[in-house]
Scaffold this active site. Structure first.
Site, short mmCIF file in Angstrom:
data_model
loop_
_atom_site.label_atom_id
_atom_site.label_comp_id
_atom_site.label_asym_id
_atom_site.label_seq_id
_atom_site.Cartn_x
_atom_site.Cartn_y
_atom_site.Cartn_z
N GLU A 85 60.02 -74.42 16.81
CA GLU A 85 60.28 -73.12 17.43
C GLU A 85 60.00 -73.21 18.93
OE1 GLU A 85 61.75 -70.54 17.68
OE2 GLU A 85 60.78 -68.79 16.80
N ASP A 86 60.70 -72.40 19.70
CA ASP A 86 60.49 -72.46 21.15
C ASP A 86 59.14 -71.88 21.56
OD1 ASP A 86 61.21 -69.86 20.42
OD2 ASP A 86 62.86 -69.67 21.84
N ASP A 139 54.64 -65.94 19.96
CA ASP A 139 54.19 -64.81 20.78
C ASP A 139 53.33 -63.91 19.88
OD1 ASP A 139 54.01 -62.67 22.53
OD2 ASP A 139 56.14 -62.27 22.65
N PHE A 144 56.89 -63.23 30.62
CA PHE A 144 58.16 -63.53 29.96
C PHE A 144 58.76 -64.76 30.64
CE2 PHE A 144 62.42 -63.34 28.38
CZ PHE A 144 62.20 -62.96 27.07
N ARG A 157 69.10 -70.06 29.63
CA ARG A 157 68.76 -71.12 28.66
C ARG A 157 68.98 -72.50 29.27
NH1 ARG A 157 68.17 -68.77 23.56
NH2 ARG A 157 69.63 -67.12 23.08
P1 XMP Z 1 57.06 -63.60 17.85
O1 XMP Z 1 56.60 -62.42 18.67
O2 XMP Z 1 57.60 -63.19 16.52
O3 XMP Z 1 58.26 -64.08 18.72
O4 XMP Z 1 56.00 -64.67 17.79
C1 XMP Z 1 58.81 -65.27 18.73
C2 XMP Z 1 60.16 -65.13 19.37
O5 XMP Z 1 60.12 -64.22 20.47
C3 XMP Z 1 60.89 -64.68 21.54
N1 XMP Z 1 60.03 -64.72 22.74
C4 XMP Z 1 60.42 -65.08 23.95
N2 XMP Z 1 61.62 -65.50 24.38
N3 XMP Z 1 60.72 -65.75 26.55
C5 XMP Z 1 61.75 -65.82 25.69
O6 XMP Z 1 62.83 -66.23 26.12
C6 XMP Z 1 59.50 -65.34 26.20
O7 XMP Z 1 58.58 -65.27 27.03
C7 XMP Z 1 59.34 -64.98 24.81
N4 XMP Z 1 58.29 -64.53 24.10
C8 XMP Z 1 58.74 -64.39 22.82
C9 XMP Z 1 61.40 -66.02 21.12
O8 XMP Z 1 62.74 -65.85 20.72
C10 XMP Z 1 60.59 -66.44 19.94
O9 XMP Z 1 61.35 -67.15 19.02
MG MG Z 2 63.47 -67.83 19.26
#
Ligand code: XMP
Ligand code: MG
Length: 184
Positions: free
Chosen positions: A103-104, A107, A156, A169
């Protein structure tokens, strides 16, 4: 139309820093999963992780397969909704296999806790997570992430696969988005 000049506050990790970290992660993963009976299964979570997956896979020196799944946890903005929608499910049976979710960013933790439970139900032999970025300050649901690239502050970020409304991206580095961009 958003441009880099108007939207980017600063570079958080350069392309070189990213590549060094990805190489280390690849080596660590190759060591940890040495001598498997079947190839390690990487599950890339689209869209954000596709750049990382391509780089990470090429730094792994043991047999490896890649499959992708698409989920959305955000609307079009920057706040997590807590709702995880599966847009494209896996087309591989992971039963009895060693699985690493890629996963990228983690959060709130809602997406990965959901995916961990979903995959655990399919009874893989092992299940771990690699998240390139971690925002520990904003966690709402604890989730065990075995491999983390970098921990970052609550900003962000975009680039290296991460987007803001599909923008940025393509950046080879990870950058902080100016808050006025998403606050309007
Ligand atoms: P959660 O909150 O479920 O979120 O842990 C994970 C997804 O939220 C997106 N995400 C971000 N995407 N910059 C982004 O481009 C950010 O700073 C960011 N923070 C959360 C991301 O898609 C991730 O898979
Ligand atoms: Mg994502």
């Amino acid at each position: 139309m958003l441009t880099r000049e108007k939207s980017i506050q600063g570079v958080l990790f350069s392309s070189e820093e990213i590549q060094t970290r990805v190489r280390d992660l690849g080596q660590q993963i190759s060591t940890d999963y040495a001598n498997l009976e079947n190839p390690l299964i990487l599950i890339g979570i689209l869209n954000g992780s596709f750049v990382l997956c391509a780089d990470l896979m090429r730094q792994i020196t043991i047999p490896v397969e890649i499959h992708f799944m698409s989920v959305s946890s955000y609307g079009s903005g920057t706040e997590s909704t807590g709702i995880v929608r599966i847009d494209k499910d896996l087309r591989v049976d992971i039963t009895g296999r060693d699985v690493l979710i890629v996963e990228d960013i983690v959060d709130t933790g809602l997406t990965l806790s959901y995916l961990r439970e979903l995959f655990a139900d399919r009874q893989p032999k092992s299940l771990e997570i690699c998240a390139f970025l971690d925002k520990p300050e904003t966690r709402q649901k604890p989730v065990e992430v075995r491999y983390i690239g970098f921990s970052i502050p609550n900003e962000f970020v975009v680039g290296y696969g991460l987007d803001y409304n599909h923008y940025f991206r393509e950046l080879p580095y990870i950058a902080i988005l100016k808050s006025e961009v998403y606050q309007g």
